[in-house]
Design a protein around this motif. Structure first.
Motif, PDB file in Angstrom:
ATOM      1  N   LEU A 189      -2.930   4.750  14.340  1.00 57.41           N
ATOM      2  CA  LEU A 189      -3.602   3.954  12.944  1.00 57.41           C
ATOM      3  C   LEU A 189      -2.255   3.734  12.356  1.00 57.41           C
ATOM      4  O   LEU A 189      -1.788   5.209  12.008  1.00 57.41           O
ATOM      5  N   ASP A 190      -1.373   2.708  12.096  1.00 51.94           N
ATOM      6  CA  ASP A 190      -0.182   2.891  11.620  1.00 51.94           C
ATOM      7  C   ASP A 190       0.116   2.074  11.191  1.00 51.94           C
ATOM      8  O   ASP A 190      -0.538   0.452  11.958  1.00 51.94           O
ATOM      9  N   SER A 192      -1.691  -5.024  15.060  1.00 48.88           N
ATOM     10  CA  SER A 192      -3.046  -5.632  13.816  1.00 48.88           C
ATOM     11  C   SER A 192      -3.729  -6.734  14.664  1.00 48.88           C
ATOM     12  O   SER A 192      -3.707  -7.643  16.136  1.00 48.88           O
ATOM     13  N   LEU A 193      -5.115  -6.550  14.582  1.00 47.23           N
ATOM     14  CA  LEU A 193      -6.353  -6.704  15.473  1.00 47.23           C
ATOM     15  C   LEU A 193      -7.167  -7.264  14.241  1.00 47.23           C
ATOM     16  O   LEU A 193      -7.824  -7.161  13.330  1.00 47.23           O
ATOM     17  N   SER A 223      -4.349  -2.749   8.459  1.00 51.90           N
ATOM     18  CA  SER A 223      -3.460  -3.743   6.962  1.00 51.90           C
ATOM     19  C   SER A 223      -1.439  -3.020   7.311  1.00 51.90           C
ATOM     20  O   SER A 223      -1.573  -2.253   7.736  1.00 51.90           O
ATOM     21  N   HIS A 224      -0.830  -4.235   6.962  1.00 55.20           N
ATOM     22  CA  HIS A 224       0.237  -4.143   6.781  1.00 55.20           C
ATOM     23  C   HIS A 224       0.868  -3.524   5.664  1.00 55.20           C
ATOM     24  O   HIS A 224       1.652  -2.859   5.602  1.00 55.20           O
ATOM     25  N   LEU A 225      -0.020  -3.519   4.567  1.00 52.48           N
ATOM     26  CA  LEU A 225       0.334  -2.238   3.351  1.00 52.48           C
ATOM     27  C   LEU A 225       0.064  -0.524   3.672  1.00 52.48           C
ATOM     28  O   LEU A 225      -1.117  -0.694   4.787  1.00 52.48           O
ATOM     29  N   THR A 226       0.191  -0.150   3.265  1.00 50.21           N
ATOM     30  CA  THR A 226       0.126   1.903   3.243  1.00 50.21           C
ATOM     31  C   THR A 226      -1.763   1.716   2.792  1.00 50.21           C
ATOM     32  O   THR A 226      -1.670   1.371   1.472  1.00 50.21           O
ATOM     33  N   LEU A 227      -1.932   2.332   3.370  1.00 46.79           N
ATOM     34  CA  LEU A 227      -3.792   2.787   2.960  1.00 46.79           C
ATOM     35  C   LEU A 227      -3.881   4.314   2.721  1.00 46.79           C
ATOM     36  O   LEU A 227      -3.125   5.000   3.751  1.00 46.79           O
ATOM     37  N   GLN A 228      -3.701   4.713   1.234  1.00 44.36           N
ATOM     38  CA  GLN A 228      -4.269   5.722   1.434  1.00 44.36           C
ATOM     39  C   GLN A 228      -5.453   6.273   2.121  1.00 44.36           C
ATOM     40  O   GLN A 228      -6.392   5.444   3.098  1.00 44.36           O
ATOM     41  N   HIS A 229      -5.329   7.914   3.084  1.00 42.30           N
ATOM     42  CA  HIS A 229      -6.035   7.687   4.110  1.00 42.30           C
ATOM     43  C   HIS A 229      -7.705   7.793   4.206  1.00 42.30           C
ATOM     44  O   HIS A 229      -8.628   7.340   4.724  1.00 42.30           O
TER      45      HIS A 229
END
Length: 146
Positions: free
Chosen positions: A62-63, A68-69, A114-120
């Protein structure tokens, strides 16, 4: 099918554990899940540990650079995997350093939540909810609306 969700580091806040407990409880009606926590460390060592946990099973990274799905597409993918007789799938959420390009390239699939970086911790909750949503779509249950 057995799902192994691999994260780097334990969830850091009580609200994260509460949210995960909610989704793990809901998901146990559909499939088996385990959460494997790998201790943070140098990226190459962490990725070796991830590969050891996954073994020969498919590894989905996941990155934010991944594909994107839509929720329905994820449900269709899960259904195909279950019909194929697949025994186990590993879903990998990286830590603060993310994933190396080589690790992403070796993965069977690279998805984006997400195209955003998400905190894990947030990525873990989003992933659990989306897997739950996918199973309700597959079963025709009234959770997902389109």
């Amino acid at each position: 099918m057995q799902w192994s969700i691999i994260t780097i580091g334990k969830p850091g806040h009580p609200w994260v554990k509460d949210a995960l407990d909610l989704y793990w409880k809901r998901l146990r009606h559909y499939a088996r899940f385990d959460h494997v926590v790998i201790k943070e460390g140098p990226l190459d060592k962490v990725e070796q540990q991830i590969q050891a946990v996954c073994g020969k099973d498919p590894c989905i990274v996941l990155d934010e650079r991944g594909r994107s799905l839509r929720s329905v597409e994820m449900a269709n993918w899960i259904e195909r995997e279950e019909v194929s007789g697949r025994k186990r799938v590993c879903l990998v959420i990286g830590g603060a350093d993310g994933h190396s390009p080589g690790f992403r390239d070796k993965a069977q699939v690279c998805w984006s939540l997400s195209h955003l970086t998400l905190q894990h911790d947030i990525a873990l909750i989003v992933l659990a909810e989306q897997i739950y949503r996918a199973y309700t779509i597959m079963r025709g249950e009234p959770y997902h609306r389109e």
